[in-house]
Enzyme design. Structure first.
Site, PDB file in Angstrom:
ATOM      1  N   LYS A 170     100.102  44.697  82.674  1.00 22.25           N
ATOM      2  CA  LYS A 170     100.085  44.452  81.507  1.00 22.25           C
ATOM      3  C   LYS A 170      98.421  44.194  81.084  1.00 22.25           C
ATOM      4  O   LYS A 170      97.993  44.815  80.180  1.00 22.25           O
ATOM      5  CB  LYS A 170     100.269  43.095  81.070  1.00 22.25           C
ATOM      6  CG  LYS A 170     100.244  42.540  79.757  1.00 22.25           C
ATOM      7  CD  LYS A 170     100.819  43.608  78.566  1.00 22.25           C
ATOM      8  CE  LYS A 170     100.344  42.974  77.216  1.00 22.25           C
ATOM      9  NZ  LYS A 170     100.875  41.971  76.714  1.00 22.25           N
ATOM     10  N   LYS A 241      81.094  71.303  78.175  1.00 20.37           N
ATOM     11  CA  LYS A 241      80.685  71.943  77.142  1.00 20.37           C
ATOM     12  C   LYS A 241      81.022  71.395  75.649  1.00 20.37           C
ATOM     13  O   LYS A 241      80.352  71.333  74.981  1.00 20.37           O
ATOM     14  CB  LYS A 241      81.233  73.356  77.061  1.00 20.37           C
ATOM     15  CG  LYS A 241      80.710  74.363  75.873  1.00 20.37           C
ATOM     16  CD  LYS A 241      81.659  74.492  74.775  1.00 20.37           C
ATOM     17  CE  LYS A 241      82.933  75.193  75.294  1.00 20.37           C
ATOM     18  NZ  LYS A 241      83.831  75.266  73.927  1.00 20.37           N
TER      19      LYS A 241
END
Length: 301
Positions: A170, A241
């Site tokens: 959790k 890129k």
């Protein structure tokens, strides 16, 4: 079978109501009695203390704000432990620290009772509709005994392993969730300041790989979680890129990109290691190295 439910707040109210809808008799308690009014109208019994809930129930659930409240209700004066008897089960649905539930588990075991942790995920909407993920840690046989109850309050119960592993899962999930929130804020802000219509931008992202959860449902499984990067879904040099261009756009429009720059740094590090043609997810292995060489891998079936 009577089920106890303590904590009828934002999350607990809906989960308790779904247990009633599934046909279970409830015994309820909350520090604000009015919180249980609707449950009592539907047939639930009121108890004046957590200990009284435990005495009247075979399985007791708590849904509480945090560790302090959980320890107090579970093991404090007139708490669940004070009323529970051997063979009964205590299940905490709250989000707490692993050592807290391990400590509570030990005390219940000494009394001959069982304890499961079962933190949930799905927000108040999921609590009300029964669409919750449930991360249950503890003995498997106790989990199986309680599984029909979990299925009444959620649609994705999972046995996570020994006590404490539910809390680990959790906390990892929630940290990931709010970290995604941070980068989402950066990218939405960048898009709008650079000229995109907010509604159009939101729709495009929702319909693209991120919004469709492609990474969590497929790509991570096929790359990072298997340690396979030589057949790229998208190469690292392409990711460098694209993220580089996004950061260039951010500089042009004076949009700070704290998380975006961290992501770019990870990709550049991978590129400098010669991973340019590998799948971009190979950059995730840098964190495994920093964490002491841990490997996050799922065995092939």
């Amino acid at each position: 079978m009577k089920i106890g439910f303590i904590g009828l707040g934002n999350m607990g109210a809906g989960m308790a109501a779904n247990l009633q809808k599934a046909g279970y008799e409830l015994v309820v308690h909350d520090i604000v009695r009015e919180a249980g009014a609707e449950h009592i109208e539907r047939g639930a019994l009121w108890a004046d203390s957590p200990a009284e809930v435990a005495r009247a129930s075979e399985v007791v659930f708590t849904s509480l704000p945090g560790p302090r409240e959980v320890e107090s209700v579970a093991t404090g004066p007139n708490g669940v432990l004070a009323g529970i008897s051997a063979g009964k089960v205590y299940v905490d649905l709250s989000t707490v620290y692993p050592d807290v539930v391990r400590r509570i588990h030990e005390k219940f075991a000494e009394a001959g009772a069982h304890m499961l942790e079962a933190p949930v995920s799905g927000s108040t909407i999921g609590a009300n509709t029964g669409r919750l993920a449930i991360m249950a840690g503890g003995e498997k046989e106790v989990y199986e005994r309680c599984k029909p109850l979990f299925e009444a309050i959620g649609d994705h119960p999972t046995h996570t392993g020994p006590i404490g592993t539910g809390a680990v899962c959790k906390l990892a999930h929630n940290c990931m969730s709010y970290s995604i929130q941070a980068i989402a804020a950066e990218c939405y802000t960048l898009g709008v300041k650079a000229g995109a219509d907010p509604e159009v931008l939101a729709e495009v992202i929702r319909n693209s790989a991120v919004g469709r959860a492609v990474h969590f449902n497929f790509i991570f499984y096929e790359t990072f979680l298997k340690g396979k990067f030589d057949e790229p879904h998208f190469p690292m040099k392409g990711a460098v890129k694209d993220v580089g261009l996004a950061l260039e756009l951010a500089r042009e429009y004076d949009v700070p990109m704290t998380i975006g720059n961290i992501a770019y740094g990870e990709l550049i590090t991978g590129l400098n290691r010669g991973w340019g043609d590998d799948d971009a997810r190979r950059a995730m292995t840098l964190q495994e190295e920093r964490a002491g060489g841990v490997q996050v891998r799922i065995p092939e079936k």
